[in-house]
Every structure is written in structure tokens, then in C-alpha cells.
Design a protein around this motif. Structure first.
Motif, mmCIF file in Angstrom:
data_model
loop_
_atom_site.group_PDB
_atom_site.id
_atom_site.type_symbol
_atom_site.label_atom_id
_atom_site.label_comp_id
_atom_site.label_asym_id
_atom_site.label_seq_id
_atom_site.Cartn_x
_atom_site.Cartn_y
_atom_site.Cartn_z
ATOM 1 N N TYR A 517 4.937 -41.438 0.065
ATOM 2 C CA TYR A 517 5.066 -40.230 0.874
ATOM 3 C C TYR A 517 4.445 -38.999 0.187
ATOM 4 O O TYR A 517 4.692 -37.870 0.609
ATOM 5 C CB TYR A 517 6.544 -39.957 1.186
ATOM 6 N N TYR A 518 3.677 -39.259 -0.850
ATOM 7 C CA TYR A 518 2.979 -38.150 -1.532
ATOM 8 C C TYR A 518 1.788 -37.733 -0.650
ATOM 9 O O TYR A 518 0.653 -38.172 -0.828
ATOM 10 C CB TYR A 518 2.508 -38.575 -2.927
ATOM 11 N N GLN A 519 2.069 -36.911 0.360
ATOM 12 C CA GLN A 519 1.076 -36.487 1.344
ATOM 13 C C GLN A 519 1.595 -35.236 2.040
ATOM 14 O O GLN A 519 2.763 -34.869 1.903
ATOM 15 C CB GLN A 519 0.830 -37.600 2.371
ATOM 16 N N LEU A 520 0.720 -34.575 2.777
ATOM 17 C CA LEU A 520 1.159 -33.378 3.500
ATOM 18 C C LEU A 520 2.142 -33.760 4.604
ATOM 19 O O LEU A 520 2.009 -34.815 5.230
ATOM 20 C CB LEU A 520 -0.050 -32.666 4.117
ATOM 21 N N PRO A 521 3.138 -32.913 4.859
ATOM 22 C CA PRO A 521 4.105 -33.217 5.930
ATOM 23 C C PRO A 521 3.472 -33.039 7.311
ATOM 24 O O PRO A 521 2.487 -32.316 7.481
ATOM 25 C CB PRO A 521 5.211 -32.182 5.693
ATOM 26 N N THR A 522 4.046 -33.696 8.264
ATOM 27 C CA THR A 522 3.640 -33.481 9.653
ATOM 28 C C THR A 522 4.259 -32.170 10.128
ATOM 29 O O THR A 522 5.086 -31.564 9.428
ATOM 30 C CB THR A 522 4.130 -34.634 10.542
ATOM 31 N N GLY A 523 3.934 -31.757 11.350
ATOM 32 C CA GLY A 523 4.493 -30.528 11.893
ATOM 33 C C GLY A 523 5.996 -30.592 11.992
ATOM 34 O O GLY A 523 6.709 -29.613 11.741
ATOM 35 N N GLN A 524 6.510 -31.787 12.339
ATOM 36 C CA GLN A 524 7.960 -31.950 12.469
ATOM 37 C C GLN A 524 8.640 -31.932 11.103
ATOM 38 O O GLN A 524 9.686 -31.315 10.920
ATOM 39 C CB GLN A 524 8.255 -33.268 13.191
ATOM 40 N N GLU A 525 8.018 -32.626 10.124
ATOM 41 C CA GLU A 525 8.611 -32.705 8.777
ATOM 42 C C GLU A 525 8.580 -31.351 8.075
ATOM 43 O O GLU A 525 9.462 -31.043 7.252
ATOM 44 C CB GLU A 525 7.847 -33.721 7.932
ATOM 45 N N LYS A 526 7.579 -30.577 8.383
ATOM 46 C CA LYS A 526 7.393 -29.310 7.688
ATOM 47 C C LYS A 526 8.638 -28.425 7.748
ATOM 48 O O LYS A 526 9.051 -27.825 6.759
ATOM 49 C CB LYS A 526 6.193 -28.565 8.286
ATOM 50 N N ALA A 527 9.251 -28.323 8.923
ATOM 51 C CA ALA A 527 10.424 -27.455 9.096
ATOM 52 C C ALA A 527 11.551 -27.856 8.154
ATOM 53 O O ALA A 527 12.172 -26.999 7.512
ATOM 54 C CB ALA A 527 10.891 -27.502 10.542
#
Length: 790
Positions: A517-527
Motif C-alpha cells: 500500500y506504499y502508494q498515493l491514496p485514492t480520493g476516498q482514502e485521502k479524507a
């Protein structure tokens, strides 16, 4: 009485006053040497208001000094034994205790980012909280480091098993003597002790370390050059003159000249750089030919009539003006650097021109005055004037000029064609480390870090989102990720480091440390993830290295290998294409900067300015020739023999793959400024002989060749071996400078002794225009009367 006759009378009548004045000035300049200081910053070849410098200064204002990182690296499997592993971490802690260090980051400093579900925040915990005591402990640390913490990859380890420790010096000492003291007196001794105790080779690099050792090398080599130039020129001088007296006087002149050179560096408040360090040995090399002409003329006069007073008076009145003109043209060649918009070159030009005029004045005063206190030279000291081999050389040159002019011209044309072919093969290099001594360990360490981690020269990309907190928008992070991916496609660049690394690490922590999971978050995960970040506050310290306090500016840092301007231009073009696509100008302002890029751009800027500088030098010489002869043909005739050696040198650089760079571009201006001296000596004598021989060109040319040929040969040999001293340097640029200038000056001697007289004879009908010559002011170069000088 002519002007120079009056000058000669004044010098010889007031010899005690003149010597006292020289001693007083020397003493005053000695007191200024205490102000000499070494340069603690990289040479900036660009003017301060250049757009590249403006961008770099803006970056420094936002994120501070970027060149404060020293890195230690070890590639040895035994480092993961218990004792050595603990010793490595203790070394980092010990280094961290010194006041010059901001912080150190080693394996023992690694913090794991973890999600606290109850408090909905991130917390940090050490990778290990107590010193490992068993091999199993070490293996567990290795497992976590190499397989579960990609955030630290290329920062503290690589996949090949190499580990490193980062030492961040305090930014306010990076460009001060404190940095050098820490590197030389603290860091290096500690590393050496560690290597001996643990039987490990530690690699050290980073810009503060490289700059310190480079500066030390420059200082050490400067004294080597001074001593080498003195010894070589003294040996050659004695070989020609076979006189301890003449050799002593010459060494005294250049010795005082060297003291004055150091004094002027301190008096003007200039730093000792790789260029200003060349001034003292350069003055030795340029000063000896002045002594050669003066002493040779004195001995010729003594041999003619044996009258010491008349000989000394004629040395000053006959040779003084020609030597003044040659030194002024040489100084003018160096003075053209003053017009270049680079502080480094401007200082070099100012110092060189001042010291060249100074060494002329010293030679003109000291040589005749000291001889006035001494008895006449003995017959054995004058024997060199009748050396058979030297006479054979001059006779051969005369035969070539008289009977083989067509051969001289054909040879010149062939050489020009070959040189043009080589000229088109020259490449430009703007490498920051190419000239560094390749035999030194710090250069080998640079190559080690290039191979293991992708380079040590920072390249920075500054992203301005034009609004506060604009960096942490997911859309901005995704644009930065596209740029990061492009950077990773270049083998010449290391993996980039930016705020994205921290955001990806946060997502990994949110998913219980799972490395996939070492990656940029999605729009949903970001919050969710950013809510954890906001609650924790633990990332603030790490975040400030990548984003400014307002959240408007972000940086992407990568490290470059040792690449030239060509490759860098290709990389820049590709990165700019991605930047243009991903970051619209109306919403973002993105710029590339960093010390390495500033240097590369400075190289291109320097080349353009030095071409202008060389052109200006040629124009100045042309004006001088026009003033001397009032003839367009003479301007052309005088320039061709000096332009040809420069063209040959450029051709040789192309054939032998010697690139155009800041060090080698100086060759042309230096060589032209010095080589034109021979032309002036020859033409000055030729003009005297032309008047004495009733405007007949042939007798004038042959007579000028015989009288000036010996001195020109002597001075060219002295200059050749004098500049050859620079080839013992460990710096590639200094070696190239010494070798190329030596070859160019030797070629210039041949050109001035063969091609110049040949051209004069070929154009004799056009240049022997009595009416034109009579209009010229001949008071400076008085004609002969009844075969003798007035």
C-alpha cells in the motif's frame, strides 16, 4: 633625448631610491597576505541577476541551503555483524553530538509510522529501541528495513545491501571556515578510526565534504606550482645563459613578483579559487621572458663595446618599450575577462592584468640596477650568444623563409584544413566533478555513490501552486507523481524524494504497515488518511523538508550523476515537456534549480562570454598594430601567425576528445595574449631595421630574424616548460590548461619565426611604402644610424 632614454637615466641615477621603493612596496604587500582566504562556496559562473541564479536564490529563500548533506556509505556484508552494526550506529550518534551538526539520520534513527485506531492518528516508534545483541536481532532489523520500509529506500539503504548515514550540517556554517574545520579535524579522523577498529571501508561524499577536500587540494597544489615553476624556469634559464648571476637576478625578480601577487590577492579581498591560485605561478612563467629579453640585450651590448653604462642605458631604452608593449598586450588579453559578467573570471582578469604590468616594472627596474652594482659579465657568460646549435637553428629558419616560403604556406594550409576537421569534433562539458582529481579517494567515493544511489549532486524542482495549502491537494500530488515517474526513467538521476514519499508512507501505515500500500491514496482514502495526519502532528517535522510552512511550495529532490551539458539538456527538455503538460502555467509555476544545474548553465554562459572576450582581445591587438604601422596589410600579417596556433589547438582538442569547459576555454585567451608578444618583438625590431635599411624589406626581415630569433626561442622554451608545470596537477582542467597552453605557445613561436617573416617578404611591395611609414611616429622605436642604434 627620447622618452626611454630619459627613463633609463632616471632609473640608473636614482637606483638606491628605486630599490628602497620596491622594498617598501613589497613589505606593505606582505602585510596584506594575512587577508588571503580560501573560497568556501562553489564557483558561480553566472551573474547574480541571471534568471538561473534568481530561481536558485528563490529556492534557497524558501527551503534554505540545499548543500548541507554529508553522506557515509558502507557496502560490506560484515556490517550486519552485531559488533560492527552497533559500532556504525554509535558513530552516527557521536557525530550528532557536535555543535556543527543539525542532525544525523542512520538506521538507529529510523522511525516507523503506525496508525493508532483508537485516537485516529499516526504515531511514530523506533525501528528498534534497544541495541541488538544477537544475529537474529540483526536479521529481524534487516527484514523490516529492506522489505517493509520502502520510504527509506535510496535514503538509508539500497537493494544491493549498501547502507548509508546522512549527516545534515547546520546551514549557517556550510559556506564558512567552520565547515572545513569540522570536515578535516573531526569527521575525517573519526571515520579513519572507525575503519581501523572495524576493518571496514567507509565511503564519504556530499557537497560540503567534496568542496572541503577540493579546496585543500587547490591550496596544496598552488605551492607545488610556484616551486615547480621556479625550479623549471631556473634550470632552463641557466642552461641557456650558463650564468649563476643572471639566474639569481631572474629568480629574484619573479620571487618579488610572486610576493606582490599574493599581496594583491589579499589587498583586493579576493578569495583563493581554482583560478586565482594560478596567478602566482603564472607570474613566474610570464616574468622570466621579460628577464630573458633584458639580460640577453645587456650581454649583446657588452659584447659589442664593453661599456657597462651604455649597455644598461640601451637595455632600458631599446628593450623597455618593446617589452612594455608586449606586457600591455598580454595584460590586455587577461583584462578582457573583466568584461565577462562572472565574478570568478572578473577577479582573475583584474589580478592577472595588474600582476603582469607589475612584473614588467619589477624586471625593468631590478635587472639593470643589480647589474649596475656588478662587474661586467665574463667572456664565458657571453659564449651562449655564439652557440653553434643556436646559430644553426636561426640559419635554418632564414633558409626556410628565403627559399621555402611556398612549403611554409602549403604546410600552413594543410594544418588549417586538419584543424578545422578537429574543430567540428569539439564537445562542450559542464560537469561539476570532471576536473576533480580522479586519483583521490573522494573522487572514487563520488563514483561509488553514483553507482549505488544514483549521484550526489542535487537537482531540485520547485513547485509553486500559487495558493496556500495547494500542495496537499490530491490533484497536485498526482501531478507530482507523474513527474517523479519521469525522473525515474533516467538512469542519470536518482529516485526522487518529495512530499509524495511521505504521503505514500502514511497510506502504508494506515493499512497496518503493509508495503504493497506504499502508494498515493485514492480520493476516498485521502479524507481518512489526511484526518489521521491532521490529528497526529507527528509528520510536521518530516513534512517541512518537502513543503514550506504555508503549504504553497513543494520541492522534488533528485541527485544527478556526473553528466555533461548535452545529456542535461535532453533531460531538461523531457522534464519540461511533462511539467508543461501536468502543471498549467496559469495555476502553477515550476522551475528546475540546484547547484549542479547552476554550474551546467554557467558553463554555457561562460563559453559565450569568453568568445566575446577573445574577440575583444583580437580587436585590441589589431588596434595596436594599426597604430604601429598604419597599414591594413600589417594588421592581417600580424594576426595570422597568432590565430593559426589557436586554430591548431582547437583542432587537437577535437581529435583528442578534450572538451570545452571553464578550464580549457581559458587556453585561447591566455595563449593569444602571450603569443602575440613574439609578434610585437619581431615587428618592433623589423620596423627599426626597415628604417636602417632604407625601406628594403628583405634585409630588414633577415636582420630582425637573426636578432630576435634567439630571444624568442629562449622565451618560448621557458614558457613551454613553465606552463608544462601545470600538468603535474591532479585536476583534469589544470592539466589540460597547462598542456594546451604549452603546445599553443610552441606552435606560436614556430609560426612567428617562419610564417610571419614569410608573409612580410611576400607582401614586401605593399608594406614597404615609404610615404606611409614616414607618417608613423618612430620616436618610440628609433632607427639605426650607420648600423648602430642612436
Amino acid at each position: 633625448m627620447t622618452f626611454w632614454t630619459k627613463i633609463a637615466g632616471f632609473i640608473l641615477r636614482n637606483r638606491y631610491l628605486v630599490l628602497a621603493t620596491i622594498i617598501l612596496i613589497t613589505a606593505l604587500l606582505v602585510t596584506q597576505t594575512k587577508h588571503i582566504r580560501f573560497s568556501y562556496t562553489e564557483a558561480n559562473l553566472l551573474p547574480s541577476n541571471h534568471p538561473v541564479n534568481v530561481k536558485y536564490d528563490k529556492f534557497l529563500d524558501i527551503f534554505g541551503e540545499e548543500g548541507n548533506l554529508v553522506i557515509l556509505g558502507v557496502k560490506d556484508s560484515t556490517i550486519f555483524s552485531v559488533d560492527k552494526f552497533n559500532a556504525w550506529n554509535k558513530l552516527a550518534k557521536r557525530l550528532n553530538d557536535f555543535p556543527e551538526v543539525e542532525l544525523t539520520v542512520s538506521i538507529s534513527d529510523i522511525k516507523k509510522l503506525e496508525a493508532d485506531r483508537k485516537k485516529r492518528q499516526f504515531v511514530i516508534s523506533p525501528l528498534f529501541d534497544k541495541e541488538p545483541t544477537t544475529k537474529e536481532n540483526i536479521n529481524d532489523i534487516k527484514l523490516q528495513l529492506f522489505q517493509k520500509l520502502p520510504f527509506y529506500e535510496n535514503i538509508l539503504y539500497n537493494n544491493g545491501g549498501t547502507i548509508q548515514t546522512a549527516i545534515y550540517l547546520k546551514k549557517d556554517i556550510v559556506n564558512t571556515p567552520k565547515r572545513a574545520d569540522y570536515i578535516e579535524k573531526v569527521l575525517v579522523p573519526l571515520i579513519k578510526d572507525f575503519e581501523l577498529e572495524n576493518n571496514l571501508q567507509v565511503r564519504i561524499s556530499g557537497m560540503p565534504y567534496i568542496r572541503t577536500l577540493n579546496s585543500k587540494n587547490i591550496a596544496d597544489e598552488m605551492m607545488l606550482f610556484v616551486l615547480g615553476a621556479l625550479v623549471i624556469t631556473a634550470i632552463i634559464f641557466f642552461f641557456f645563459f650558463r650564468s649563476f648571476r643572471a639566474t639569481f637576478i631572474t629568480l629574484l625578480v619573479v620571487g618579488v613578483g610572486v610576493v606582490w601577487a599574493f599581496g594583491f590577492i589579499g589587498l583586493l579581498g579576493y578569495e583563493l579559487t581554482v583560478l586565482t591560485a594560478l596567478i602566482p605561478p603564472l607570474i613566474i612563467v610570464i616574468g622570466v621572458p621579460n628577464a630573458v629579453f633584458l639580460i640577453n640585450k645587456y650581454q649583446q651590448e657588452v659584447k659589442k663595446h664593453g661599456n657597462q653604462a651604455k649597455s644598461l642605458q640601451r637595455v632600458i631604452s631599446k628593450i623597455g618599450n618593446a617589452t612594455l608593449m608586449t606586457n600591455i598586450t598580454t595584460a590586455s588579453g587577461f583584462a578582457t575577462f573583466i568584461f565577462v559578467k562572472s565574478d570568478l573570471l572578473r577577479e582573475f582578469g583584474v589580478l592577472a592584468s595588474i600582476n603582469i604590468v607589475s612584473i614588467f616594472i619589477l624586471a625593468l627596474l631590478i635587472v639593470p640596477i643589480l647589474y649596475s652594482f656588478m662587474p661586467l659579465p665574463q667572456k664565458k657568460h657571453l659564449n651562449h650568444l655564439e652557440k653553434r646549435w643556436m646559430e644553426d637553428v636561426v640559419n635554418w629558419m632564414e633558409r626556410m623563409v628565403k627559399n621555402q616560403r611556398i612549403t611554409v604556406y602549403i604546410t600552413s594550409v594543410i594544418i588549417i584544413i586538419l584543424s578545422m576537421i578537429g574543430l567540428y569534433q569539439i564537445r562542450v562539458s559542464g560537469s561539476l566533478i570532471e576536473d576533480m582529481p580522479k586519483s583521490k579517494q573522494f573522487y572514487k567515493d563520488i563514483k561509488f555513490f553514483e553507482n549505488e544511489f544514483g549521484g550526489i549532486m542535487p537537482l531540485e524542482i520547485l513547485i509553486d501552486t500559487k495558493k496556500e495549502k495547494g500542495v496537499m491537494k490530491l490533484s497536485t500530488l498526482k501531478k507530482m507523481e507523474k513527474l517523479n515517474e519521469t525522473i525515474e526513467t533516467f538512469p542519470e538521476l536518482s529516485k526522487p524524494i518529495s512530499v509524495n514519499n511521505l504521503v505514500k508512507y502514511s497510506k502504508q501505515a494506515y493499512y497496518n504497515g503493509n508495503p504493497k500500500y506504499y502508494q498515493l491514496p485514492t480520493g476516498q482514502e485521502k479524507a481518512y488518511i489526511f484526518a489521521y495526519t491532521k490529528n497526529s502532528g507527528t509528520n510536521t517535522g518530516m513534512l517541512k523538508n518537502f513543503v514550506d510552512s504555508t503549504g504553497r511550495y513543494a520541492r522534488i529532490t533528485t541527485f544527478m550523476k556526473d553528466i555533461g551539458t548535452d545529456k542535461m539538456d535532453i533531460i531538461q527538455d523531457r522534464l519540461n515537456a511533462v511539467i508543461k503538460k501536468q502543471f498549467p502555467e496559469e495555476r502553477f509555476n515550476v522551475s528546475m534549480t540546484g547547484k549542479a544545474l547552476v554550474f551546467l548553465k554557467g558553463t554555457n554562459y561562460l563559453i559565450k562570454n569568453l568568445v566575446i572576450s577573445l574577440s575583444l582581445a583580437i580587436v585590441l591587438i589589431s588596434i595596436f598594430m594599426a597604430w604601429m604601422f598604419r597599414s591594413p596589410q600589417m594588421i592581417l600579417i600580424s594576426l595570422i601567425p597568432n590565430m593559426l596556433p589557436l586554430l591548431i589547438t582547437a583542432g587537437l582538442m577535437g581529435f583528442f576528445n578534450i572538451p570545452i569547459k571553464p578550464s580549457t576555454i581559458l587556453v585561447f585567451s591566455i595563449a593569444f595574449g602571450i603569443s602575440v608578444d613574439d609578434t610585437i618583438h619581431f615587428l618592433a625590431k623589423y620596423r627599426q631595421e626597415l628604417l636602417a635599411n632604407n625601406w628594403k624589406v628583405k634585409p630588414a626581415v633577415y636582420s630582425a630574424l637573426k636578432e630576435t630569433g634567439v630571444s624568442m626561442f629562449y622565451t618560448s622554451i621557458v614558457l613551454f616548460f613553465g606552463f608544462l608545470v601545470f600538468t603535474v596537477s591532479s585536476f583534469g582542467g589544470t592539466i589540460a590548461l597547462g598542456g594546451l597552453v604549452s603546445v599553443t605557445l610552441l606552435l606560436a613561436m614556430v609560426s612567428n619565426l617562419l610564417l610571419l617573416p614569410s608573409l612580410l617578404l611576400s607582401f614586401e611591395k605593399k608594406i614597404a611604402n615609404q610615404k606611409v611609414l614616414k607618417e608613423t611616429n618612430f620616436k618610440i622605436f628609433p632607427p639605426k644610424e650607420n648600423g648602430k642604434n642612436k
